[in-house]
Design a protein around this motif. Sequence first.
Motif, PDB file in Angstrom:
ATOM      1  N   LEU A  16      -2.380  13.462 -11.229  1.00  0.00           N
ATOM      2  CA  LEU A  16      -1.899  12.024 -10.815  1.00  0.00           C
ATOM      3  C   LEU A  16      -3.116  13.426  -9.225  1.00  0.00           C
ATOM      4  N   ILE A  17      -3.798  12.008  -9.090  1.00  0.00           N
ATOM      5  CA  ILE A  17      -4.736  12.301  -7.303  1.00  0.00           C
ATOM      6  C   ILE A  17      -3.850  11.063  -6.608  1.00  0.00           C
ATOM      7  N   GLY A  18      -3.360  11.824  -4.683  1.00  0.00           N
ATOM      8  CA  GLY A  18      -3.070  11.072  -3.837  1.00  0.00           C
ATOM      9  C   GLY A  18      -4.199   9.995  -3.380  1.00  0.00           C
ATOM     10  N   ARG A  19      -4.222   8.650  -3.217  1.00  0.00           N
ATOM     11  CA  ARG A  19      -5.334   8.141  -3.117  1.00  0.00           C
ATOM     12  C   ARG A  19      -4.160   7.320  -1.829  1.00  0.00           C
ATOM     13  N   SER A  75       3.325   3.652   6.086  1.00  0.00           N
ATOM     14  CA  SER A  75       3.290   4.923   7.022  1.00  0.00           C
ATOM     15  C   SER A  75       4.045   5.949   6.491  1.00  0.00           C
ATOM     16  N   HIS A  76       4.039   7.530   5.758  1.00  0.00           N
ATOM     17  CA  HIS A  76       5.279   8.122   4.795  1.00  0.00           C
ATOM     18  C   HIS A  76       5.914   9.164   6.332  1.00  0.00           C
ATOM     19  N   HIS A  80       4.714   8.256  -8.901  1.00  0.00           N
ATOM     20  CA  HIS A  80       5.188   8.971  -8.465  1.00  0.00           C
ATOM     21  C   HIS A  80       4.203   9.088  -6.780  1.00  0.00           C
ATOM     22  N   ILE A  81       5.521   9.472  -5.689  1.00  0.00           N
ATOM     23  CA  ILE A  81       5.452   9.880  -4.109  1.00  0.00           C
ATOM     24  C   ILE A  81       3.973  11.144  -4.279  1.00  0.00           C
ATOM     25  N   GLY A 108       6.962  15.174  -1.793  1.00  0.00           N
ATOM     26  CA  GLY A 108       5.915  14.728  -2.947  1.00  0.00           C
ATOM     27  C   GLY A 108       7.028  14.969  -4.653  1.00  0.00           C
ATOM     28  N   GLY A 109       6.973  14.385  -5.427  1.00  0.00           N
ATOM     29  CA  GLY A 109       8.132  14.606  -6.729  1.00  0.00           C
ATOM     30  C   GLY A 109       9.583  13.627  -6.260  1.00  0.00           C
ATOM     31  N   ASN A 110       8.727  12.885  -5.704  1.00  0.00           N
ATOM     32  CA  ASN A 110      10.300  11.556  -5.907  1.00  0.00           C
ATOM     33  C   ASN A 110       9.889   9.755  -6.054  1.00  0.00           C
TER      34      ASN A 110
END
Length: 479
Positions: free
Chosen positions: A262-265, A395-396, A338-339, A344-346
């Motif tokens: 997975l790649i965060g975008r 926003s996270h 997945h976040i 991460g992980g959630n």
Amino acid sequence: MFLCNNIQVSSHSGPSSLHARLLSPSSPVTPDPTIPLQIAAMLNALVSWPTTPLTDSLVRAAIKRIGLPTSFVAIEEAAGVQPLLQWSTYDDIDHERTHFDRTTVLASSYIFRKALIRKHYLSRGIQAYLKKRPDSILASACPSTFEVEISFADELDEMWTDELWELGYKLDSCTSWWILKPGMADRGMGIRIFHTKEELQQIFESFEDSDSENEEAENDGQDVTAVVISQLRHFVIQDYINTPLLLDPSETTDREKSTEKLIGRKFHLRAYCVAAGALQLYLYNRVLALFSSIPYEALSINTSGDHLDLRAHLTNTSLQTEHGENNVRLLTELEGCHILSGEGGNIFTLSSIEKLLSQMSEVLSETFKASLQNPVHFQPLPNAFELFGVDFLVSHDLASATDPFQVKILEINVEPAIELTGPRLTWILEELFISIAEVCVRPFFQPPSDGKEPNWKVGEMRHNLLKCLDESVQGPAMQ
């Protein structure tokens, strides 16, 4: 008082001249809005979207769906006919008739709404609103913003000691990034990211030579996003939100995909809201998530803005048309993903989605209240409605004392580019326009037999529209 001259004018004169006439002193000639509309045997509908055939077809289908006897008329046939529905692009609406014929003419656009759709007016209105209501959600939902009025790059030198002193002080510390946006451009034109005074200077200098830049970019097959600084003049500079929520949209089609792949975008939310009359506001509950075309790269103080790949940071669909609808998802489709930001992980849950929808509703309500404080540039009319496309960033922020996911309002667009949604999700647009017809069009031309308004409370959902605001506006536009 919002008074009018009783004079003969061209029905298609521009909004600026119309604004001057409507503010001229004379006797009010507006019909009494309490007089019930006597429905003719046939409703006349002017539908004209010459550059957006998808919108044209959606409007016509929605009008037919509500079942009122309707005759579709051309622009040259609409003069004098009544009752008249003008569900058209802003330039093809007879705004003179919208103002004077309050009981027989319904238009799909307010005449004056710059307080919402111009970035510098929107920012100015929100800041003025927050001075009186510092506890508003807008205090955290609107990024820190500076206005710049500039025609030539060399004017920037004097601004650092005057109106941009505070921004200059922050840039000298080199601890944050900022995003530059033209106040009146759209579709990602002119957006740049920087974190030093020198980089901002270089950006404006490049805009001065934008004609040659555009020509070279076209020859190279690149995206053309440069603007002509002397023509636009008004810019806003906003605090770049460096804690975006990151997800991988490919996970919505492959739930078995390994988390290692997975790649965060980055993405932003495109929410559709409908303003009706003077004034009810509704949020369409089917919200889009528009993803960037390449993986997100965190910015640091050591990153150079000269060769920054904006595709990782800008999520405008109009800048990534070659990827089609692969970067477009419904917000609800992201449930279970997945976040990939923060620790991460959630998992991104339905509860988080519902909270974001609630935040968007509250932010929109407060934003429109702020714009109502500027009656010169936002004048809701009882016989008008309008569809807006509103962009939010999520926003996270793990350090948040309330919720780690917070929406930030970016801008409000009129006549949003719905054709970029893509064929897969066209059905949500079909239902959106049907909802607009049911909520805005039918009650005007076919009011309830008992004459009573439906008891639709703020926070209640009908026709997939969440009611955000219900104000009884008494002001210049209603006189």
